[in-house]
Enzyme design. Structure first.
Site, short mmCIF file in Angstrom:
data_model
loop_
_atom_site.label_atom_id
_atom_site.label_comp_id
_atom_site.label_asym_id
_atom_site.label_seq_id
_atom_site.Cartn_x
_atom_site.Cartn_y
_atom_site.Cartn_z
N GLY A 16 0.83 -1.21 0.00
CA GLY A 16 0.00 0.00 0.00
C GLY A 16 0.86 1.25 0.00
O GLY A 16 1.98 1.23 0.51
N THR A 122 6.52 -6.66 1.70
CA THR A 122 7.60 -6.36 0.77
C THR A 122 8.93 -6.91 1.29
O THR A 122 9.75 -7.42 0.51
CB THR A 122 7.70 -4.82 0.56
OG1 THR A 122 6.45 -4.38 0.01
CG2 THR A 122 8.83 -4.43 -0.36
N ASP A 144 1.37 1.64 9.52
CA ASP A 144 1.02 0.78 10.66
C ASP A 144 2.12 0.75 11.74
O ASP A 144 1.85 0.38 12.87
CB ASP A 144 0.75 -0.66 10.21
CG ASP A 144 -0.30 -0.74 9.12
OD1 ASP A 144 -1.13 0.19 9.04
OD2 ASP A 144 -0.29 -1.71 8.36
O1 F6P Z 1 -0.76 -1.58 5.74
C1 F6P Z 1 -1.25 -0.29 5.49
C2 F6P Z 1 -2.75 -0.29 5.44
O2 F6P Z 1 -3.18 1.04 5.24
C3 F6P Z 1 -3.44 -0.93 6.64
O3 F6P Z 1 -3.46 -0.09 7.76
C4 F6P Z 1 -4.80 -1.24 6.05
O4 F6P Z 1 -5.42 -2.32 6.72
C5 F6P Z 1 -4.47 -1.63 4.64
O5 F6P Z 1 -3.23 -1.05 4.33
C6 F6P Z 1 -5.50 -1.20 3.64
O6 F6P Z 1 -5.17 -1.73 2.40
P1 F6P Z 1 -5.91 -1.32 1.05
O7 F6P Z 1 -5.35 0.01 0.62
O8 F6P Z 1 -5.55 -2.41 0.13
O9 F6P Z 1 -7.37 -1.23 1.34
#
Ligand code: F6P
Length: 366
Positions: A16, A122, A144
């Protein structure tokens, strides 16, 4: 000084996105080009682009003025794990091992080393690519803040500021209407954003994955507050929080993702139950991707730049299989193997939790 050992340095952003990715890219590319005469090869859309063979060389113009920009100029994806690659087969999506395609592109593009900027997923992939013979240096990214081998990932500070501002805003409307306001923040299995934003924003109740809550305790606190002062409560809840007698609430599972689980929904669940059990008027806000979008804070820009320049030093010195890391006030490095060995969760008897308890915050466990 012109580097004699490596000439072509790849760079990729995986998983992400996160505020500060562009600051790292700039922090890598500037010294790599100016001090070491390297060519920077930008791999597009994370590991998905690596498998598919998509790249472009990065010019000085590409990195001009990007330190404060959110997103990533390279694009990213959380669906391209080369070792579990989703591919359209006869029976729908099949998961295949596409790591040899990545190796072929690495060699075909003449890469001498690769800087991977990403989180837990990653780094796991980077470790396996290192085992295949690629020269990898990792940079820890994620809002996170859940990587054990570094005191802080870049992106966390920005997410924290956004979540804190949101809680501040909820305070005034909660107080005006004497309501219970529930705010759900991100963080996957770690409660760092909920804990620190909840503390900074003066939330009355913080619910997080590391401390399973009981319903009775939550209800007791909101009822108690509904009879005092402005008669409102703020509940800051991590997306991975759960009641002691229930499972984690999941929005969906998707096998194409590096982490198939997509969190979401616990905020609504808690809000609904508060209304049912107490009769108090409740509203739920899901902060979602606002935590990841937009400009990084000054702290994240500086940390990201320090990480980027350190990663280049490691690559130039031939120190591969390592991830840059913040220890105390210094940027240093650890092996990627060490970095992926443990997730960094909030210590439940740690100083920050005790501080929050000391100022009257409930964690729903009393
Ligand atoms: O790992 C980062 C994060 O923003 C998490 O806090 C969250 O659960 C996830 O990615 C959300 O992922 P996506 O953008 O795929 O919905």
């Amino acid at each position: 000084m012109i580097n004699k050992k490596i000439k072509r340095l790849g760079i990729l952003t995986g998983g992400g996105d996160c505020p500060g990715l562009n600051a790292v890219i700039r922090g890598v590319a500037k010294p790599a080009m100016n001090d070491h005469g390297l060519t920077i090869v930008g791999i597009e859309d994370g590991f998905e682009g690596f498998v598919e063979g998509r790249m472009r060389e990065i010019s000085r113009d590409d990195i001009a003025g990007i330190i404060g920009e959110g997103g990533t100029i390279l694009g990213t994806s959380n669906k391209g794990d080369p070792f579990h690659y989703p591919s359209e087969g006869m029976n729908g999506v099949e998961i295949v091992d596409a790591s040899q395609r990545v190796l072929k592109h690495y060699k075909g593009w003449g890469l001498d080393a690769l800087i991977t900027i990403g989180g837990d997923g990653t780094m796991h992939i980077s470790n396996k690519l290192g085992d295949l013979g690629m020269n990898i240096v990792g940079v820890p990214k994620t809002i996170d803040n859940d990587l054990e081998a570094t005191d802080q990932t870049f992106g966390f500070d920005t997410a924290l500021s956004i979540a804190t501002e949101a809680i501040d805003r909820l305070h005034t409307t909660a107080s005006a209407h004497h309501r219970v306001m529930v705010i759900e923040v991100m963080g996957r299995y770690a409660g760092w954003i909920a804990l620190e934003a909840g503390l900074a924003g003066g939330a009355d109740i913080i619910l997080m994955p590391e401390i399973a809550f009981n319903w009775e305790s939550v209800m007791r606190r909101v009822i108690e507050r509904s009879t005092r002062g402005n008669r409102y409560s703020i509940v800051c809840i991590a997306e991975g929080a759960k009641a002691a007698d229930e499972e984690i609430v999941i929005r969906e599972t998707d096998v194409k993702r590096t982490d198939p689980i997509r969190f979401g929904g616990i905020g609504e669940h808690v809000g609904r139950r508060i209304t049912q059990e107490t009769g108090l008027e409740t509203r739920t806000t899901i902060l979602g991707h606002l935590q990841r979008g937009g400009s990084p804070t000054a702290y994240d820009r500086v940390l990201a730049t320090r990480y980027g320049t350190k990663a280049v030093q490691l690559a130039v010195n031939g120190e591969f299989g390592r991830m840059v890391s913040l220890r105390g006030l210094n940027v240093t490095s650890v092996t990627i193997k060490e970095a992926i060995s443990k997730q960094r969760l909030v210590p439940v008897d740690g100083e920050i939790i005790n501080t929050a308890r000391a100022v009257g915050t409930s964690f729903g466990d009393e």
